[in-house]
Design a protein around this motif. Structure first.
Motif, PDB file in Angstrom:
ATOM      1  N   SER A  86      18.184 -25.652  71.533  1.00 13.10           N
ATOM      2  CA  SER A  86      18.603 -26.576  72.587  1.00 13.10           C
ATOM      3  C   SER A  86      20.114 -26.649  72.760  1.00 13.10           C
ATOM      4  O   SER A  86      20.610 -27.297  73.670  1.00 13.10           O
ATOM      5  N   GLY A  87      20.858 -25.999  71.863  1.00 17.87           N
ATOM      6  CA  GLY A  87      22.304 -26.026  71.953  1.00 17.87           C
ATOM      7  C   GLY A  87      22.958 -27.196  71.258  1.00 17.87           C
ATOM      8  O   GLY A  87      24.178 -27.372  71.337  1.00 17.87           O
ATOM      9  N   ARG A  88      22.178 -27.995  70.543  1.00 19.38           N
ATOM     10  CA  ARG A  88      22.765 -29.134  69.817  1.00 19.38           C
ATOM     11  C   ARG A  88      23.475 -28.685  68.542  1.00 19.38           C
ATOM     12  O   ARG A  88      24.262 -29.437  67.982  1.00 19.38           O
ATOM     13  N   LEU A  89      23.176 -27.497  68.074  1.00 22.53           N
ATOM     14  CA  LEU A  89      23.860 -26.902  66.929  1.00 22.53           C
ATOM     15  C   LEU A  89      24.507 -25.598  67.357  1.00 22.53           C
ATOM     16  O   LEU A  89      23.929 -24.832  68.132  1.00 22.53           O
ATOM     17  N   ASP A  90      25.708 -25.324  66.822  1.00 25.83           N
ATOM     18  CA  ASP A  90      26.314 -24.009  67.013  1.00 25.83           C
ATOM     19  C   ASP A  90      25.717 -22.988  66.043  1.00 25.83           C
ATOM     20  O   ASP A  90      25.586 -21.811  66.374  1.00 25.83           O
ATOM     21  N   ALA A  91      25.377 -23.443  64.833  1.00 26.02           N
ATOM     22  CA  ALA A  91      24.807 -22.533  63.835  1.00 26.02           C
ATOM     23  C   ALA A  91      24.171 -23.353  62.727  1.00 26.02           C
ATOM     24  O   ALA A  91      24.439 -24.554  62.593  1.00 26.02           O
ATOM     25  N   TYR A  92      23.324 -22.687  61.956  1.00 28.64           N
ATOM     26  CA  TYR A  92      22.751 -23.282  60.751  1.00 28.64           C
ATOM     27  C   TYR A  92      23.179 -22.428  59.572  1.00 28.64           C
ATOM     28  O   TYR A  92      23.137 -21.195  59.636  1.00 28.64           O
ATOM     29  N   LEU A  93      23.608 -23.074  58.481  1.00 24.90           N
ATOM     30  CA  LEU A  93      24.009 -22.366  57.269  1.00 24.90           C
ATOM     31  C   LEU A  93      22.896 -22.499  56.237  1.00 24.90           C
ATOM     32  O   LEU A  93      22.603 -23.596  55.762  1.00 24.90           O
ATOM     33  N   GLY A  94      22.254 -21.383  55.916  1.00 23.46           N
ATOM     34  CA  GLY A  94      21.129 -21.422  54.984  1.00 23.46           C
ATOM     35  C   GLY A  94      21.074 -20.178  54.121  1.00 23.46           C
ATOM     36  O   GLY A  94      21.956 -19.311  54.188  1.00 23.46           O
ATOM     37  N   PRO A  95      20.046 -20.046  53.297  1.00 24.37           N
ATOM     38  CA  PRO A  95      19.895 -18.859  52.460  1.00 24.37           C
ATOM     39  C   PRO A  95      19.808 -17.591  53.309  1.00 24.37           C
ATOM     40  O   PRO A  95      19.076 -17.551  54.306  1.00 24.37           O
ATOM     41  N   SER A  96      20.522 -16.563  52.926  1.00 24.00           N
ATOM     42  CA  SER A  96      20.544 -15.329  53.699  1.00 24.00           C
ATOM     43  C   SER A  96      19.160 -14.706  53.891  1.00 24.00           C
ATOM     44  O   SER A  96      18.850 -14.244  54.992  1.00 24.00           O
ATOM     45  N   PRO A  97      18.276 -14.687  52.864  1.00 23.84           N
ATOM     46  CA  PRO A  97      16.964 -14.071  53.087  1.00 23.84           C
ATOM     47  C   PRO A  97      16.181 -14.730  54.211  1.00 23.84           C
ATOM     48  O   PRO A  97      15.562 -14.048  55.028  1.00 23.84           O
ATOM     49  N   SER A  98      16.199 -16.054  54.277  1.00 23.74           N
ATOM     50  CA  SER A  98      15.391 -16.754  55.272  1.00 23.74           C
ATOM     51  C   SER A  98      15.991 -16.664  56.662  1.00 23.74           C
ATOM     52  O   SER A  98      15.277 -16.485  57.653  1.00 23.74           O
ATOM     53  N   THR A  99      17.324 -16.758  56.758  1.00 16.02           N
ATOM     54  CA  THR A  99      17.946 -16.672  58.074  1.00 16.02           C
ATOM     55  C   THR A  99      17.792 -15.269  58.656  1.00 16.02           C
ATOM     56  O   THR A  99      17.477 -15.108  59.842  1.00 16.02           O
ATOM     57  N   ALA A 100      18.004 -14.257  57.821  1.00 16.52           N
ATOM     58  CA  ALA A 100      17.858 -12.880  58.290  1.00 16.52           C
ATOM     59  C   ALA A 100      16.415 -12.592  58.697  1.00 16.52           C
ATOM     60  O   ALA A 100      16.162 -11.904  59.701  1.00 16.52           O
ATOM     61  N   TYR A 101      15.465 -13.106  57.931  1.00 11.41           N
ATOM     62  CA  TYR A 101      14.047 -12.889  58.228  1.00 11.41           C
ATOM     63  C   TYR A 101      13.685 -13.511  59.572  1.00 11.41           C
ATOM     64  O   TYR A 101      13.034 -12.889  60.411  1.00 11.41           O
ATOM     65  N   HIS A 102      14.149 -14.737  59.797  1.00 14.40           N
ATOM     66  CA  HIS A 102      13.845 -15.420  61.053  1.00 14.40           C
ATOM     67  C   HIS A 102      14.448 -14.682  62.241  1.00 14.40           C
ATOM     68  O   HIS A 102      13.799 -14.485  63.270  1.00 14.40           O
ATOM     69  N   ALA A 103      15.713 -14.272  62.098  1.00 16.67           N
ATOM     70  CA  ALA A 103      16.365 -13.557  63.185  1.00 16.67           C
ATOM     71  C   ALA A 103      15.630 -12.262  63.510  1.00 16.67           C
ATOM     72  O   ALA A 103      15.445 -11.907  64.686  1.00 16.67           O
ATOM     73  N   ARG A 104      15.188 -11.552  62.468  1.00 15.44           N
ATOM     74  CA  ARG A 104      14.506 -10.279  62.654  1.00 15.44           C
ATOM     75  C   ARG A 104      13.146 -10.460  63.303  1.00 15.44           C
ATOM     76  O   ARG A 104      12.749  -9.684  64.178  1.00 15.44           O
ATOM     77  N   VAL A 105      12.415 -11.499  62.895  1.00 18.39           N
ATOM     78  CA  VAL A 105      11.042 -11.680  63.375  1.00 18.39           C
ATOM     79  C   VAL A 105      11.003 -12.227  64.793  1.00 18.39           C
ATOM     80  O   VAL A 105      10.201 -11.803  65.612  1.00 18.39           O
ATOM     81  N   THR A 106      11.883 -13.196  65.109  1.00 19.07           N
ATOM     82  CA  THR A 106      11.805 -13.863  66.413  1.00 19.07           C
ATOM     83  C   THR A 106      12.695 -13.250  67.476  1.00 19.07           C
ATOM     84  O   THR A 106      12.378 -13.340  68.670  1.00 19.07           O
ATOM     85  N   GLY A 107      13.837 -12.689  67.081  1.00 12.93           N
ATOM     86  CA  GLY A 107      14.786 -12.189  68.066  1.00 12.93           C
ATOM     87  C   GLY A 107      15.520 -13.278  68.808  1.00 12.93           C
ATOM     88  O   GLY A 107      16.315 -13.001  69.719  1.00 12.93           O
ATOM     89  N   GLU A 108      15.307 -14.531  68.423  1.00  9.29           N
ATOM     90  CA  GLU A 108      15.927 -15.663  69.117  1.00  9.29           C
ATOM     91  C   GLU A 108      17.293 -16.031  68.550  1.00  9.29           C
ATOM     92  O   GLU A 108      18.046 -16.785  69.174  1.00  9.29           O
ATOM     93  N   THR A 109      17.610 -15.517  67.372  1.00 11.95           N
ATOM     94  CA  THR A 109      18.859 -15.850  66.706  1.00 11.95           C
ATOM     95  C   THR A 109      19.489 -14.588  66.130  1.00 11.95           C
ATOM     96  O   THR A 109      18.854 -13.530  66.102  1.00 11.95           O
ATOM     97  N   ARG A 110      20.741 -14.720  65.654  1.00 12.76           N
ATOM     98  CA  ARG A 110      21.384 -13.609  64.969  1.00 12.76           C
ATOM     99  C   ARG A 110      22.299 -14.152  63.878  1.00 12.76           C
ATOM    100  O   ARG A 110      22.709 -15.318  63.917  1.00 12.76           O
ATOM    101  N   ILE A 111      22.598 -13.316  62.902  1.00  6.68           N
ATOM    102  CA  ILE A 111      23.473 -13.704  61.806  1.00  6.68           C
ATOM    103  C   ILE A 111      24.921 -13.456  62.240  1.00  6.68           C
ATOM    104  O   ILE A 111      25.271 -12.364  62.673  1.00  6.68           O
ATOM    105  N   VAL A 112      25.761 -14.498  62.114  1.00  7.32           N
ATOM    106  CA  VAL A 112      27.152 -14.378  62.545  1.00  7.32           C
ATOM    107  C   VAL A 112      28.131 -14.396  61.371  1.00  7.32           C
ATOM    108  O   VAL A 112      29.337 -14.338  61.577  1.00  7.32           O
ATOM    109  N   GLY A 113      27.626 -14.489  60.136  1.00  4.37           N
ATOM    110  CA  GLY A 113      28.493 -14.447  58.967  1.00  4.37           C
ATOM    111  C   GLY A 113      27.689 -14.588  57.696  1.00  4.37           C
ATOM    112  O   GLY A 113      26.755 -15.393  57.648  1.00  4.37           O
ATOM    113  N   THR A 114      28.017 -13.803  56.665  1.00  2.42           N
ATOM    114  CA  THR A 114      27.315 -13.844  55.382  1.00  2.42           C
ATOM    115  C   THR A 114      28.331 -13.961  54.254  1.00  2.42           C
ATOM    116  O   THR A 114      29.363 -13.286  54.272  1.00  2.42           O
ATOM    117  N   PHE A 115      28.017 -14.814  53.250  1.00  3.32           N
ATOM    118  CA  PHE A 115      28.950 -15.093  52.157  1.00  3.32           C
ATOM    119  C   PHE A 115      28.184 -15.295  50.856  1.00  3.32           C
ATOM    120  O   PHE A 115      26.987 -15.577  50.859  1.00  3.32           O
TER     121      PHE A 115
END
Length: 335
Positions: free
Chosen positions: A240-269
């Motif tokens: 909805s645009g209420r968040l610019d990004a979510y900071l979470g565990p890399s495995p779960s964020t990458a998995y979600h981005a890969r499966v849905t195509g609705e998001t992308r990873i913009v930084g990993t640390f």
């Protein structure tokens, strides 16, 4: 809720009836995308050979197993050996591929459950899985209700004051934004003035707070830190645009981005900050006598190859550790 699962000498299924109502948007794109006709599998990633890697999302997991090792089992404290069960606690099953619901919307599956199962195999114990929210993991460990947490728990210096750790996976965290995001995160200045979601009590929160404080000290805007406890809520906020990004565990964020195509990873640390490579660990109450057994069991699984099989089936081979360590340097205190 909990269920007792006997570590098999053949592959077996662990079923966890979970009494948590889940209005699922994300997990599950996952469970929702799996076709019951093909056993509940879906392509999760591509391996080096370019072939799709399928993930079994059904409740019939055919988990990787390993043999009991009597000399390692003998390291288990007498009270636990006499009881015959390893009381394992994890979060509520909403973060694939770490811990999430299978296609029956009841059974919790994922890499955390699989690794805990391997440890129980080596220790010749039945495993009881307890599914709770994040805060209650530590409440239950403190009270002695649970023996060990397998829930993507990062080693931190503060936590080491109360808990012992046996590491089993590298800890990386990632900023996940909408697929149309035109910005990246390379350091603290990139989140100045932005709205970033995070889960309370995590090392991600500690890092984000530290970055925001650094930005304020440098005359930049603070980060608008917003708190979420489940993936459904923060993905709705992202979409909805209420968040610019979510900071979470890399495995779960990458998995979600890969499966849905609705998001992308913009930084990993690293999950432990700039100076230390974070590590995920089995977590048990300090000085309760269990950490040596956990450590030895994890190293047995690493050496015999079953650990590598588990990581490979969830697409996490790049987060493997060469050996488990007890209480390595962790994320430093924020104050």
């Amino acid at each position: 809720m909990n269920v007792v699962v006997r570590p098999p000498r053949a592959r077996a299924t662990a079923r966890l009836p979970v009494a948590l109502a889940l209005a699922v948007a994300l997990p599950l794109a996952l469970a929702g995308c799996a076709d019951p006709e093909d056993g509940g599998t879906e392509p999760a990633s591509e391996n080096a050979g370019g072939q799709a890697q399928e993930v079994n999302l059904s409740p019939d997991q055919d988990r990787v197993t390993t043999e009991a090792v009597p000399e390692i089992a003998a390291l288990v404290p007498e009270e636990i050996r006499e009881r015959g069960t390893l009381e394992v606690v994890s979060t509520s099953g909403t973060v694939p591929p770490l811990s999430f619901y299978a296609t029956d919307d009841e059974t919790v599956i994922g890499v955390e459950t699989d690794i805990a199962s391997l440890v129980a195999d080596v220790l010749d114990l039945e495993v009881t899985y307890h599914v709770v929210d994040w805060a209650n993991i530590f409440v239950g460990l403190d009270s002695g209700r649970y023996d060990v947490g397998f829930s993507n728990i990062t080693v931190t210096e503060e936590r080491k004051e109360k808990y012992d750790f046996a590491t089993y996976r590298l800890d990386n965290i990632a900023f996940e934004a909408r697929a149309d995001a035109d910005w990246t995160v390379t350091g603290p200045e990139d989140v100045a003035g932005r709205s970033i979601g995070v889960t309370s009590g995590t090392n991600q929160e500690a890092i984000l707070i530290s970055w925001s404080e650094q930005n304020e000290a440098a005359g930049l805007e603070p980060t608008d830190i917003r708190y979420f406890q489940n993936s459904t809520d923060y993905y709705l906020a992202l979409s909805s645009g209420r968040l610019d990004a979510y900071l979470g565990p890399s495995p779960s964020t990458a998995y979600h981005a890969r499966v849905t195509g609705e998001t992308r990873i913009v930084g990993t640390f690293s999950g432990a900050g700039d100076d230390i490579q974070g590590e995920i660990a089995a977590t048990t109450l300090r000085d309760n006598g269990l950490v040596e057994a956990l450590h030895a069991a994890l190293n047995e699984a690493i050496e015999n190859g079953s650990y590598g099989e588990v990581l490979a089936r969830w697409g996490l081979s790049d987060e493997a550790v060469e050996a488990s360590e007890i209480n390595p340097p962790g994320l430093p205190p924020t104050d």
